[in-house]
Write a protein that holds these residues in place. Structure first.
Motif, mmCIF file in Angstrom:
data_model
loop_
_atom_site.group_PDB
_atom_site.id
_atom_site.type_symbol
_atom_site.label_atom_id
_atom_site.label_comp_id
_atom_site.label_asym_id
_atom_site.label_seq_id
_atom_site.Cartn_x
_atom_site.Cartn_y
_atom_site.Cartn_z
ATOM 1 N N MET A 96 0.808 -1.179 0.156
ATOM 2 C CA MET A 96 -0.107 -0.002 0.074
ATOM 3 C C MET A 96 0.854 1.289 0.034
ATOM 4 O O MET A 96 1.901 1.197 0.881
ATOM 5 C CB MET A 96 -0.814 -0.076 1.203
ATOM 6 N N ALA A 97 0.424 2.128 -0.836
ATOM 7 C CA ALA A 97 1.491 3.386 -0.939
ATOM 8 C C ALA A 97 1.087 4.243 0.130
ATOM 9 O O ALA A 97 0.019 4.187 0.962
ATOM 10 C CB ALA A 97 0.817 4.224 -2.034
ATOM 11 N N SER A 98 2.171 5.237 0.730
ATOM 12 C CA SER A 98 2.102 5.836 2.055
ATOM 13 C C SER A 98 2.744 7.167 1.429
ATOM 14 O O SER A 98 3.429 7.291 0.496
ATOM 15 C CB SER A 98 2.628 5.172 3.093
ATOM 16 N N GLY A 99 2.463 8.213 2.626
ATOM 17 C CA GLY A 99 3.022 9.390 2.334
ATOM 18 C C GLY A 99 2.325 10.665 3.162
ATOM 19 O O GLY A 99 1.781 10.251 4.185
ATOM 20 N N ALA A 128 0.047 9.503 6.094
ATOM 21 C CA ALA A 128 -0.368 8.160 6.145
ATOM 22 C C ALA A 128 1.000 7.345 5.886
ATOM 23 O O ALA A 128 1.092 6.753 4.812
ATOM 24 C CB ALA A 128 -1.370 8.096 5.058
ATOM 25 N N LEU A 129 1.737 6.976 6.891
ATOM 26 C CA LEU A 129 3.139 6.583 6.779
ATOM 27 C C LEU A 129 3.163 5.022 7.432
ATOM 28 O O LEU A 129 3.818 4.368 7.100
ATOM 29 C CB LEU A 129 4.335 7.338 7.512
ATOM 30 N N GLY A 130 2.019 4.788 8.043
ATOM 31 C CA GLY A 130 1.952 3.332 8.694
ATOM 32 C C GLY A 130 1.696 2.245 7.678
ATOM 33 O O GLY A 130 1.563 2.466 6.299
ATOM 34 N N PRO A 131 1.450 1.183 8.368
ATOM 35 C CA PRO A 131 1.082 0.089 7.194
ATOM 36 C C PRO A 131 -0.027 0.173 6.406
ATOM 37 O O PRO A 131 -0.193 -0.518 5.474
ATOM 38 C CB PRO A 131 1.025 -1.182 8.162
ATOM 39 N N GLY A 132 -1.268 0.901 6.730
ATOM 40 C CA GLY A 132 -2.326 1.060 5.798
ATOM 41 C C GLY A 132 -2.063 2.141 4.824
ATOM 42 O O GLY A 132 -2.951 2.093 3.842
ATOM 43 N N GLY A 133 -1.105 2.944 4.921
ATOM 44 C CA GLY A 133 -0.869 3.788 4.000
ATOM 45 C C GLY A 133 -1.880 4.767 3.755
ATOM 46 O O GLY A 133 -2.654 5.326 4.660
#
Length: 136
Positions: free
Chosen positions: A1-4, A39-44
């Protein structure tokens, strides 16, 4: 999953006072708001989907400051802009508009991660520019 990092563009058509967890009551004027979060965690970026669910009434849980604004019945989530980098504070600091003190910034030294502006186009252009600038 993308994050940022993401910024939500939100319309509030009526004057509203909301209770924001430990922040207490916040009186908000009608207009446009931009909230920047990470949104940097595992769920992005699934976090953005969660915010959409709060805004549409599909989810009732209020976990973050922004949930209290998104959960208000008059609020409309217009759009979300995402960038695949950790630039939450840098983006929040560059957006045009009036800062709502301490909103969304309980874990950093920023004045706020929520800004208001009367003009949607100005705020939207500011969001786009801030995300482009920090994308690299």
């Amino acid at each position: 999953m993308a994050s940022g990092t993401y910024t939500l563009l939100i319309e509030l058509p009526t004057p509203t006072t909301i209770e924001v967890g430990a922040l207490g009551e916040r009186a908000l004027s009608p207009g446009w708001y931009a909230y920047t979060g990470s949104a940097l965690g595992p769920g992005g970026f699934a976090r953005v989907d969660r915010h959409r669910e709060v805004a549409t009434g599909e989810r009732d849980v209020r976990h973050w400051h922004i949930d209290y604004l998104l959960g208000h019945p008059a609020t409309v989530l217009d759009r979300a802009v995402t960038t695949p980098v950790d630039a939450e504070c840098a983006i929040a600091r560059t957006l045009p508009g009036e800062r709502i003190p301490a909103f969304g910034a309980s874990d950093c030294d920023c004045e706020s991660h929520l800004v208001s502006h009367e003009d949607r186009d100005v705020l939207s252009a500011g969001i786009e520019a801030a995300h482009r600038e920090h994308e690299c």
